[in-house]
Design a protein around this motif. Structure first.
Motif, mmCIF file in Angstrom:
data_model
loop_
_atom_site.group_PDB
_atom_site.id
_atom_site.type_symbol
_atom_site.label_atom_id
_atom_site.label_comp_id
_atom_site.label_asym_id
_atom_site.label_seq_id
_atom_site.Cartn_x
_atom_site.Cartn_y
_atom_site.Cartn_z
ATOM 1 N N HIS A 94 0.900 -1.200 -0.067
ATOM 2 C CA HIS A 94 -0.305 -0.175 0.196
ATOM 3 C C HIS A 94 0.643 0.896 -0.145
ATOM 4 C CE1 HIS A 94 -4.391 -0.723 0.274
ATOM 5 N NE2 HIS A 94 -4.231 -2.357 1.058
ATOM 6 N N ARG A 95 2.002 1.261 0.645
ATOM 7 C CA ARG A 95 3.016 2.389 0.705
ATOM 8 C C ARG A 95 3.855 2.349 -0.599
ATOM 9 N NH1 ARG A 95 0.722 1.010 5.834
ATOM 10 N NH2 ARG A 95 1.192 2.259 6.954
ATOM 11 N N LYS A 96 4.271 2.021 -1.042
ATOM 12 C CA LYS A 96 5.012 1.489 -2.103
ATOM 13 C C LYS A 96 4.674 2.161 -3.260
ATOM 14 C CE LYS A 96 7.377 -1.339 -5.501
ATOM 15 N NZ LYS A 96 7.660 -3.001 -5.751
ATOM 16 N N GLU A 97 2.739 1.471 -3.614
ATOM 17 C CA GLU A 97 2.149 1.545 -4.697
ATOM 18 C C GLU A 97 1.209 2.477 -4.486
ATOM 19 O OE1 GLU A 97 1.684 0.553 -7.797
ATOM 20 O OE2 GLU A 97 3.484 -0.302 -6.618
ATOM 21 N N TRP A 98 1.207 3.914 -3.500
ATOM 22 C CA TRP A 98 1.035 5.044 -3.262
ATOM 23 C C TRP A 98 -0.202 5.414 -2.498
ATOM 24 C CZ3 TRP A 98 3.529 9.882 -5.667
ATOM 25 C CH2 TRP A 98 5.401 9.442 -5.661
ATOM 26 N N THR A 99 -1.145 4.324 -1.992
ATOM 27 C CA THR A 99 -2.628 4.680 -1.884
ATOM 28 C C THR A 99 -3.039 5.211 -1.275
ATOM 29 O OG1 THR A 99 -2.734 2.133 -1.461
ATOM 30 C CG2 THR A 99 -4.467 3.224 -0.242
ATOM 31 N N GLU A 100 -1.987 6.317 -0.687
ATOM 32 C CA GLU A 100 -2.680 7.386 -0.033
ATOM 33 C C GLU A 100 -3.105 8.612 -1.253
ATOM 34 O OE1 GLU A 100 -0.321 8.612 2.682
ATOM 35 O OE2 GLU A 100 -0.874 7.242 4.612
ATOM 36 N N LEU A 101 -2.394 8.504 -1.645
ATOM 37 C CA LEU A 101 -2.815 9.366 -3.321
ATOM 38 C C LEU A 101 -3.322 8.924 -3.480
ATOM 39 C CD1 LEU A 101 -0.991 12.263 -4.731
ATOM 40 C CD2 LEU A 101 0.261 9.998 -5.995
ATOM 41 N N VAL A 102 -3.614 7.239 -4.258
ATOM 42 C CA VAL A 102 -5.067 7.758 -4.243
ATOM 43 C C VAL A 102 -6.532 7.652 -4.197
ATOM 44 C CG1 VAL A 102 -7.039 5.334 -5.188
ATOM 45 C CG2 VAL A 102 -4.375 5.674 -5.506
ATOM 46 N N TRP A 103 -6.810 8.046 -2.330
ATOM 47 C CA TRP A 103 -7.487 8.614 -1.966
ATOM 48 C C TRP A 103 -7.630 9.463 -2.052
ATOM 49 C CZ3 TRP A 103 -11.292 5.700 0.253
ATOM 50 C CH2 TRP A 103 -11.035 4.611 0.898
ATOM 51 N N LYS A 104 -6.420 10.363 -1.641
ATOM 52 C CA LYS A 104 -6.666 12.028 -1.733
ATOM 53 C C LYS A 104 -7.280 12.382 -3.321
ATOM 54 C CE LYS A 104 -3.721 15.916 -1.781
ATOM 55 N NZ LYS A 104 -2.064 16.509 -1.624
ATOM 56 N N LYS A 105 -7.058 11.666 -3.938
ATOM 57 C CA LYS A 105 -7.783 11.954 -5.940
ATOM 58 C C LYS A 105 -8.537 11.599 -5.855
ATOM 59 C CE LYS A 105 -3.380 12.031 -8.509
ATOM 60 N NZ LYS A 105 -3.427 13.260 -8.711
ATOM 61 N N SER A 106 -9.202 11.108 -5.265
ATOM 62 C CA SER A 106 -10.480 10.258 -4.910
ATOM 63 C C SER A 106 -11.606 10.956 -4.549
ATOM 64 C CB SER A 106 -10.972 8.768 -4.307
ATOM 65 O OG SER A 106 -10.374 8.189 -5.211
ATOM 66 N N HIS A 107 -11.116 11.494 -3.154
ATOM 67 C CA HIS A 107 -11.483 12.855 -2.482
ATOM 68 C C HIS A 107 -11.727 13.999 -2.975
ATOM 69 C CE1 HIS A 107 -12.655 15.245 1.364
ATOM 70 N NE2 HIS A 107 -12.006 15.662 1.047
ATOM 71 N N GLU A 108 -10.974 14.237 -3.752
ATOM 72 C CA GLU A 108 -10.722 15.856 -4.736
ATOM 73 C C GLU A 108 -12.236 15.171 -5.629
ATOM 74 O OE1 GLU A 108 -7.472 16.029 -6.332
ATOM 75 O OE2 GLU A 108 -5.982 17.216 -4.170
ATOM 76 N N ALA A 109 -12.264 14.243 -5.836
ATOM 77 C CA ALA A 109 -13.319 13.643 -6.871
ATOM 78 C C ALA A 109 -14.773 13.976 -6.942
ATOM 79 C CB ALA A 109 -12.785 13.337 -7.948
ATOM 80 N N THR A 110 -14.563 13.578 -5.026
ATOM 81 C CA THR A 110 -15.884 13.598 -4.602
ATOM 82 C C THR A 110 -16.126 13.900 -3.345
ATOM 83 O OG1 THR A 110 -15.095 11.949 -2.905
ATOM 84 C CG2 THR A 110 -16.103 11.037 -5.368
ATOM 85 N N SER A 111 -15.870 15.608 -3.609
ATOM 86 C CA SER A 111 -15.600 16.192 -2.546
ATOM 87 C C SER A 111 -17.283 16.817 -2.095
ATOM 88 C CB SER A 111 -14.895 17.237 -2.189
ATOM 89 O OG SER A 111 -15.269 17.919 -3.600
ATOM 90 N N ASP A 112 -18.225 16.753 -3.570
ATOM 91 C CA ASP A 112 -19.440 17.460 -3.498
ATOM 92 C C ASP A 112 -20.535 16.288 -2.662
ATOM 93 O OD1 ASP A 112 -18.606 20.124 -3.250
ATOM 94 O OD2 ASP A 112 -19.312 20.130 -5.104
ATOM 95 N N MET A 113 -19.783 15.099 -2.918
ATOM 96 C CA MET A 113 -21.053 13.296 -2.672
ATOM 97 C C MET A 113 -21.969 13.560 -1.305
ATOM 98 S SD MET A 113 -19.353 9.725 -3.336
ATOM 99 C CE MET A 113 -19.168 10.306 -5.694
ATOM 100 N N PRO A 114 -23.037 12.840 -1.218
ATOM 101 C CA PRO A 114 -23.681 13.145 -0.088
ATOM 102 C C PRO A 114 -23.058 12.003 0.805
ATOM 103 C CG PRO A 114 -24.853 13.083 -2.022
ATOM 104 C CD PRO A 114 -24.004 12.766 -2.470
ATOM 105 N N VAL A 115 -22.748 12.063 2.361
ATOM 106 C CA VAL A 115 -22.328 11.584 3.180
ATOM 107 C C VAL A 115 -22.681 9.911 3.070
ATOM 108 C CG1 VAL A 115 -21.897 11.008 5.249
ATOM 109 C CG2 VAL A 115 -22.345 13.196 4.702
ATOM 110 N N ARG A 116 -23.326 9.486 2.953
ATOM 111 C CA ARG A 116 -24.191 7.666 2.615
ATOM 112 C C ARG A 116 -23.456 7.214 1.183
ATOM 113 N NH1 ARG A 116 -27.075 3.704 1.164
ATOM 114 N NH2 ARG A 116 -27.827 2.666 3.188
ATOM 115 N N GLU A 117 -24.284 8.228 0.390
ATOM 116 C CA GLU A 117 -23.449 7.588 -1.051
ATOM 117 C C GLU A 117 -21.496 7.903 -0.590
ATOM 118 O OE1 GLU A 117 -23.069 9.086 -5.273
ATOM 119 O OE2 GLU A 117 -24.477 9.568 -4.342
#
Length: 561
Positions: A94-117
């Motif tokens: 997970h650290r070698k393949e930078w999973t945290e960067l995947v989370w950050k990019k996904s968060h930026e694209a879904t910042s306006d998404m409803p909480v349950r979704e």
């Protein structure tokens, strides 16, 4: 846990390569961490530290393992150690393949998404990243360890899914399981329709693992894939029950750098403070960070202890030494060394050897000679203060002292070590000043951490029966780290003779107050032989008097020399 590992088909692969084992708890837990760190090193660089729960004071970038999995059964069974290897490899990937960067990019694209979704989307990303690193691990033998850890984790999840046939939690559970099995069906038509869409993403994840363009490019492709997958399955899973309503990732605010936090593995057992300290000390003996060694002596709660590290930041030098001064110092050493009786037999003159009188009528070699020769068989450590105040002429003098003492002590049967200590960015650095027969140097910098340097030097001295000396060269009082008195008392407790050479000291009274009779001051290089003789006389003769009196030598305060 043992039953789950047996059901998962543990092969006990680690029994073929793991050799450092122990029945002592602290030693076995330390050996296990060291072995796991070597395995993580085969995964890649910068995968973080590996620790048992209860050891870390800062869990940032740390792979935390639950000691409750193996405590009480030492040495650790090979099947259980395989499981630990699988966890470490999985988290390291997970650290070698930078999973945290995947989370950050996904968060930026879904910042306006409803909480349950967003909660549902997080489950897709979380499971997809687990599948990706597990697929990545299958490139070599480490994939077998990951397979075992995955099977155990999936079996642990099953009781929490309950009897509900259709739920988002059961969907991602089946997705991860079926990604590595031939059976692609969940047994429920409503879920099988969505699983077919997720299996298409599994094939894409496998392809991304071999994509060119570097790790950042692979992170971008994965983040885009999860968004596209969610758009496909969102209409089908709308209204499905979600058992765990917690977000699996969130940005931590309140600092300049937003740091992504991924859900940690649940830890049920933590090491006791004493056991954690013992493990840290055993690991520090073979690592660069030796702070746990200092804390054990100075106290775990001592607020003055600063981080201490070994770092061979040195460069070779070619000092000019005076052979006559070397000879004078060697003469001083031989004068105060222990004597060993040597017999030379078969001589033509001397004292009559009764055992060889039969040789008198043959060749006349019936005499012997008895000599008491000095036996220089000491452990000697030269500890040099390389703080910023030593720069310039003082440091050139110290280099000459170091080279001269090295030549004088070298040979015979002495075992010689030399370290320099300095401070960089709040860290006390300890650097070796010897490389075989070469004398090295370091650039002076920072403050003076004499107390911690004395503790470290005493720790790394050989623990044999030979007499041990630390010759400490400094120009002033300790002003960084723990109190120097702690280091002096530790040397006394370890029966190490500590002698100090004060080079161009400004406040001699303060130095005498700190080091007592064990200090001799040098104003110029020519005083070195006399200083060595004074210190050896004070040390060795003082010890002899104490032994004759039936007590150990007592450190006393002295006036200015």
């Amino acid at each position: 846990m043992d039953r789950l590992i047996d059901e998962a088909g543990a092969a006990g692969l680690s029994r073929y390569w793991r050799r450092n084992i122990s029945q002592l708890e602290s030693s076995e837990l330390a050996y296990a961490l060291r072995a796991l760190e070597k395995v993580a090193g085969h995964v890649g660089h910068n995968v973080g530290r590996i620790e048992w729960a209860g050891m870390s004071r800062d869990d940032t970038d740390v792979i935390v393992l639950d000691p409750g999995l193996i405590m009480g059964d030492y040495p650790i069974p090979a099947s259980m150690f395989d499981y630990l290897v699988g966890i470490v490899v999985h988290e390291a990937l997970h650290r070698k393949e930078w999973t945290e960067l995947v989370w950050k990019k996904s968060h930026e694209a879904t910042s306006d998404m409803p909480v349950r979704e967003k909660i549902a989307f997080h489950k897709i990303v979380y499971t997809g990243e687990d599948i990706y690193v597990d697929l990545f691990s299958q490139r070599n033998i480490l994939g077998e360890y990951v397979r075992l850890a995955r099977e155990v984790e999936l079996r642990q999840e099953e009781p929490f899914l309950g009897d509900i046939a259709v739920s988002l939690d059961r969907l991602v559970h089946h997705w991860r399981r079926s990604a590595f099995e031939q059976n692609k069906s969940a047994g429920v038509e409503q879920m099988d329709q969505v699983l077919r869409l997720l299996h298409e993403s599994t094939g894409e994840l496998r392809s991304i693992g071999f994509a060119s363009g570097g790790v950042v490019r692979r992170c971008e492709l994965r983040a885009r894939l999860y968004l596209e997958t969610w758009k496909k399955i969102a209409p089908h899973v709308e209204g499905w029950k979600i058992l765990d309503m917690s977000l699996l990732w969130y940005p931590r605010d309140g600092s300049e750098k937003v740091r992504p936090i991924r859900r940690k593995r649940k830890v049920q057992t933590r090491l006791s403070a004493n056991l954690a300290q013992d493990i840290e000390e055993k690991l520090a003996a073979h690592s660069a960070d030796i702070t746990p060694i200092i804390r054990k002596v100075a106290g775990a709660d001592n607020p003055d202890v600063v981080p201490t590290s070994r770092w061979d930041f040195n460069n070779p030098i070619s000092p000019v030494v005076d052979p006559r001064m070397i000879g004078r110092i060697q003469g001083v050493l031989q004068s105060y060394a222990e004597r060993v009786t040597v017999f030379n037999r078969g001589l033509t003159s001397g004292r009559v050897d009764r055992r060889r009188l039969h040789r008198a009528p043959v060749n006349g070699r019936c005499f012997f000679d008895r000599q008491a020769l000095p036996n220089l068989d000491w452990n000697i450590c030269l500890l040099v203060d390389a703080s910023g105040s030593m720069a310039g002429a003082r440091w050139r003098m110290v280099e000459s002292i170091l080279a001269t003492l090295h030549k004088a002590f070298h040979g015979f049967r002495n075992r010689l070590q030399a370290f320099g200590y300095f401070e960089v960015d709040g860290v006390c650095m300890l650097s070796s000043l010897l490389d075989g027969k070469r004398v090295l140097s370091i650039p002076p910098s920072g403050q003076t951490a004499s107390g911690q340097a004395l503790i470290a030097a005493a720790y790394f001295m050989p623990k044999d029966a030979r007499r041990r000396f630390i010759i400490h060269v400094t120009d002033g009082e300790s002003n960084f780290g723990c109190d120097v008195q702690i280091g002096i008392d530790h040397c006394l407790a370890e029966r190490i003779h500590l002698v100090t050479l004060g080079v161009a000291c400004k406040d001699r009274e303060a130095m005498v107050e700190q080091y007592g009779n064990g200090i001799q001051f040098l104003d110029h290089f020519g005083q070195l032989p006399g200083a060595i003789e004074h210190l050896l006389k004070w040390t060795l003769l003082g010890e002899a008097k104490a032994l004759m009196a039936g007590s150990r030598p007592v450190r006393q305060k002295a006036s200015v020399v």
